[in-house]
Each structure stands twice: as C-alpha cells, then as structure tokens.
Enzyme design. Structure first.
Site, PDB file in Angstrom:
ATOM      1  N   ASN A   1       0.949  -1.445   0.117  1.00  0.00           N
ATOM      2  CA  ASN A   1       0.299   0.140  -0.006  1.00  0.00           C
ATOM      3  C   ASN A   1       0.760   1.233   0.588  1.00  0.00           C
ATOM      4  OD1 ASN A   1      -1.897  -2.164   2.033  1.00  0.00           O
ATOM      5  ND2 ASN A   1      -2.486  -1.391  -0.403  1.00  0.00           N
TER       6      ASN A   1
ATOM      7  N   ASP B   1       1.631   4.094  -2.082  1.00  0.00           N
ATOM      8  CA  ASP B   1       0.966   4.808  -2.745  1.00  0.00           C
ATOM      9  C   ASP B   1       2.599   5.913  -3.044  1.00  0.00           C
ATOM     10  OD1 ASP B   1      -0.913   3.220  -2.864  1.00  0.00           O
ATOM     11  OD2 ASP B   1      -2.805   5.019  -3.003  1.00  0.00           O
TER      12      ASP B   1
ATOM     13  N   GLY C   1       4.548   0.622  -4.726  1.00  0.00           N
ATOM     14  CA  GLY C   1       4.582  -0.967  -5.348  1.00  0.00           C
ATOM     15  C   GLY C   1       3.308  -1.202  -5.281  1.00  0.00           C
ATOM     16  N   ASP C   2       2.121   0.413  -5.271  1.00  0.00           N
ATOM     17  CA  ASP C   2       0.686   0.562  -5.590  1.00  0.00           C
ATOM     18  C   ASP C   2       0.751   1.345  -6.280  1.00  0.00           C
ATOM     19  OD1 ASP C   2      -1.615  -0.252  -4.671  1.00  0.00           O
ATOM     20  OD2 ASP C   2      -1.758   0.069  -2.476  1.00  0.00           O
ATOM     21  N   ASP C   3       0.013   1.733  -6.207  1.00  0.00           N
ATOM     22  CA  ASP C   3      -1.404   3.091  -6.577  1.00  0.00           C
ATOM     23  C   ASP C   3       0.384   4.517  -6.744  1.00  0.00           C
ATOM     24  OD1 ASP C   3      -3.687   1.702  -7.153  1.00  0.00           O
ATOM     25  OD2 ASP C   3      -4.073   2.931  -5.255  1.00  0.00           O
TER      26      ASP C   3
END
Length: 172
Positions: free
Chosen positions: A77, A79, A99-101
């Site tokens: 998570n 972002d 690794g996320d948004d």
C-alpha cells in the site's frame, strides 16, 4: 534533498500481523498535508514511505513537480501521490516508482470526504454532507495507467475532489 521514511519496519510488521497492537494507529504517511493552502513541493526525493507517500487532505492550490518517489515493489500500500478531497492540484513532471498506486485521486479518507470538514458529525458519523463529483480532471502524457477510485460512492459523486491536473509524469 531526500526524505527517507525507513518503511521496512512498518512493512514487516504489517505483513507479520496486520491487526497487531503495533499497528493499531495505522502506518504513517511520509508527508501528510491537512487543510493546507498554496503548497509547492518540488525537487525532493521521497523514499520508503511506511504507507502513502504524499497525501494532501482537504487542501487546495497545490503544486507537486519534479519529485522522485521510490519504494520497493513489495512494499504494501505504498502509493505515490494521493490527493484526497482537494481542489486545484497540479501533479507535473514527477518520477514515481512504487509497489501500489502511483497516483490515486481520492475523495474520502475512511469516508471523511463524503461530508464537509466543518459540518457537525452525527453520532454515527454520517451527516449526509456534500455530493460533488470530481471536476475538471486533466491527465496528460502519462507512461502507465493511473488507478482511480472504483468505490461506487465515488462514482455516484458523493466525494469531493476538484481541478486535479496530472501531466508529464513517469510511473514505473
């Protein structure tokens, strides 16, 4: 300059025991702007955030440019830039690898964006606040998709985010 959030401890704790007492307050953002006006952040490197890296909430007239954001692809998570219930935000010429948004336009941290920050809350926290959809969203020259909210309340226009511009960003 560089700001390193030293997120490894937080990521390990989250993976080990997501509901543990160590994480009851949640993982911190690297930078969180709350109810700010006329903020410019540029030319800085942001590394290893424990959670969302740059998270402005209830803020307006923001300009984020030429920022380098890095975190490992396995970090949960993490972002890049998450404007949340904000107005007049420009996100231009940033280099984001996480690794996320990479960029996620939000409108309601835990549902908070569905009501005005100045409204009195009823005991259940739902006072039927504003119902304004994202307006005048501009996205240009992206390299990779941006993950926008899929929450049906967002799609129904129950959250607030206005005038968000995203231009010439590299999302790895």
């Amino acid at each position: 300059g560089t700001i390193d959030g030293m997120g490894q401890w937080w990521w390990d704790a989250f993976k080990r025991e997501p509901g543990s007492y160590q994480l009851q307050a949640g993982r911190p953002n690297l930078i969180r702007l709350w109810n700010c006006t006329n903020v410019e952040i540029n030319g800085v490197t942001l590394l290893n955030s424990p959670f969302w890296t740059l998270h402005p909430v209830y803020s307006k007239d923001l300009y984020f440019h030429e920022i380098k954001i890095r975190s490992p692809m396995y970090a949960p998570n993490v972002d890049g830039i998450d404007p949340d219930s904000c107005e007049n935000v420009r996100i231009i010429a940033n280099d984001i690898s996480c690794g996320d948004d990479h960029i996620s336009i939000k409108a309601g941290t835990c549902g908070d964006g569905s009501r005005s920050q100045d409204d009195d809350e009823e005991e259940d926290g739902n006072d039927g606040g504003p119902s304004i959809a994202t307006e005048r969203f501009l996205l240009r020259n992206r390299i990779d998709p941006i993950d926008c909210a899929t929450d049906p309340r967002f799609q129904a226009g129950e959250y607030v985010s206005r005038n968000i511009s995203v231009e010439r960003n590299i999302l790895r």
